[in-house]
Design an enzyme around this catalytic site. Structure first.
Site, PDB file in Angstrom:
ATOM      1  N   HIS A   1      -3.275  -1.554   9.723  1.00 21.03           N
ATOM      2  CA  HIS A   1      -4.062  -1.081  10.861  1.00 21.03           C
ATOM      3  C   HIS A   1      -4.719  -2.271  11.566  1.00 21.03           C
ATOM      4  O   HIS A   1      -5.628  -2.894  11.018  1.00 21.03           O
ATOM      5  CB  HIS A   1      -5.156  -0.105  10.397  1.00 21.03           C
ATOM      6  CG  HIS A   1      -4.613   1.166   9.832  1.00 21.03           C
ATOM      7  ND1 HIS A   1      -5.357   1.988   9.010  1.00 21.03           N
ATOM      8  CD2 HIS A   1      -3.412   1.777   9.975  1.00 21.03           C
ATOM      9  CE1 HIS A   1      -4.633   3.037   8.675  1.00 21.03           C
ATOM     10  NE2 HIS A   1      -3.452   2.932   9.235  1.00 21.03           N
TER      11      HIS A   1
ATOM     12  N   ASP B   1      -4.439   7.721   5.351  1.00 17.71           N
ATOM     13  CA  ASP B   1      -3.149   7.450   5.984  1.00 17.71           C
ATOM     14  C   ASP B   1      -2.124   7.051   4.926  1.00 17.71           C
ATOM     15  O   ASP B   1      -2.380   6.200   4.081  1.00 17.71           O
ATOM     16  CB  ASP B   1      -3.308   6.326   7.017  1.00 17.71           C
ATOM     17  CG  ASP B   1      -2.105   6.197   7.935  1.00 17.71           C
ATOM     18  OD1 ASP B   1      -1.283   7.136   7.981  1.00 17.71           O
ATOM     19  OD2 ASP B   1      -1.987   5.152   8.615  1.00 17.71           O
TER      20      ASP B   1
ATOM     21  N   MET C   1      -9.571   2.500   4.382  1.00 13.13           N
ATOM     22  CA  MET C   1     -10.336   3.731   4.556  1.00 13.13           C
ATOM     23  C   MET C   1      -9.400   4.880   4.918  1.00 13.13           C
ATOM     24  O   MET C   1      -8.331   4.677   5.486  1.00 13.13           O
ATOM     25  CB  MET C   1     -11.369   3.547   5.664  1.00 13.13           C
ATOM     26  CG  MET C   1     -12.497   2.604   5.319  1.00 13.13           C
ATOM     27  SD  MET C   1     -13.765   2.518   6.618  1.00 13.13           S
ATOM     28  CE  MET C   1     -12.989   1.393   7.766  1.00 13.13           C
TER      29      MET C   1
END
Length: 363
Positions: free
Chosen positions: A210, A306, A303
């Protein structure tokens, strides 16, 4: 009662040379249930002075500042007063390179300013900043320091194998494929894992980290310098090759397509973000589930959740070995925890053992 609640909140120190930016960030946390702004600092030197008596639990730190910039300050903070730090970076090549350096120095995470050093539109990343500050306030500094040590030990220049004289596509219907998903703490975790992968690995590696646009290219370039395997930012339409790791570009979902007897990368900038992320791990995992391959899936620090939905689809369609990073080494035990709790994971291992575990499942 109010004083007790304020005392129990995690303490935030905001470090930025712009009074406007300091005020804007402080306003984001006005009335926040778990975070209290306890001070501001104008530069790194000012921050170091204030840390000792304010004793913050988490810090936001601008990279570009006069007198002592964010990188210099971060290095001193992690050596003298180790505290989780969320960096604020400009979305430039220099900003991306500096941010990755900050990750190596032990920063918890970063947020990219939407429009330069003084971003009037910082509200666009407000939720992202708040989420990372909250997560940082709960992080164990010992883990940041431990990963920093692992990164230093893995960050030695390694020899590259000679590139094949002709294309070396990963043929559909034959070899295995490795897919990796990660988020907060991922750049350092990827360095530890990829630097432990042998140059003769007989599989390609597809990675979703990400990150916003621009940062993934700098990450790929940095990893390519220190890993035996080739690491690059993925390009639309290229055929995947064994011995190469492909990092999904920020702003694009990465998918895989069968092209004749080979596999090709498809970058999708039109499909909306999934769970707030583009690229998303779920999208990659769901895509590879359709190619009928033997797959090795790895979910590391980050976090959220996903990757779990995609892993479930992969497991329903393919022969998949799923590896999750252990809680002991995760900077944030979110994504791996979600996968482990779904009962889809075959091996839970510490970060420094993930490369060895991947290689164990390859022919």
């Amino acid at each position: 009662m109010g004083k007790v609640e304020a005392f129990q909140k995690k303490k935030l120190l905001i470090v930025d040379d712009s009074a406007f930016m300091r005020k804007l960030i402080a306003d984001f946390f006005e009335g926040h249930p778990t975070i209290q702004v306890v001070g501001i600092a104008r530069n790194g030197k000012d921050a170091l002075t204030k840390i000792s008596h304010l004793q913050p639990d988490v810090i936001t730190l601008d990279i570009e500042m006069p007198e002592m910039d964010g990188l210099q300050a971060l290095k001193a903070i992690m050596e003298e007063h180790p505290i989780p730090v969320v960096m604020l970076s400009s979305m430039t090549k220099a900003g991306a390179d500096a941010t990755l350096k900050a990750m190596e120095y032990g920063a918890f995470d970063f947020v990219a300013k939407p429009s330069g050093t003084i971003s009037l539109d910082l509200h666009r990343v407000r939720d992202d900043l708040i989420e990372k500050v909250v997560a940082g306030s709960e992080a164990k500094v010992s883990k940041l320091k431990k990963v920093e040590k692992a990164v230093r030990e893995s960050g030695l220049q390694k020899p590259k194998p000679a590139l094949p004289s002709r294309p070396n596509p990963f043929l559909h219907g034959r070899k295995k494929l490795v897919v990796i998903g990660t988020s907060t703490g991922g750049p350092r975790a990827l360095q530890t894992v990829l630097s432990g992968i042998s140059a003769d690995i007989d599989a390609p590696i597809l990675i979703v980290q990400h990150m916003p646009p621009g940062f993934t290219k700098s990450l790929a370039e940095r990893l390519n310098q220190i890993c035996s395997i080739h690491v690059k930012e993925a390009e639309h339409g290229e055929l995947v090759k064994r011995g190469t790791a492909y990092i999904a570009p920020g702003g694009f979902h990465m998918k895989i397509k069968v092209v004749g007897s080979a596999l090709s990368l498809y970058l999708d900038g039109d499909e909306p973000p999934r769970g707030g992320h583009r690229p998303a791990v779920d999208v990659l995992f769901e895509s590879v589930s359709f190619i009928g391959k033997d797959l090795i899936a790895v979910i590391m620090t980050g976090m959220g959740a996903d990757g779990t939905k995609g892993l479930r689809q992969m497991k329903s369609r393919n022969n998949v070995v799923a590896i999750a990073e252990s809680q002991q080494t995760c900077i944030v035990y979110g994504m791996p925890k979600s996968a482990v709790e779904s009962n889809l994971v075959d091996d839970v291992v510490d970060l420094e053992n993930i490369a060895k575990t991947i290689m164990k499942y390859l022919p």
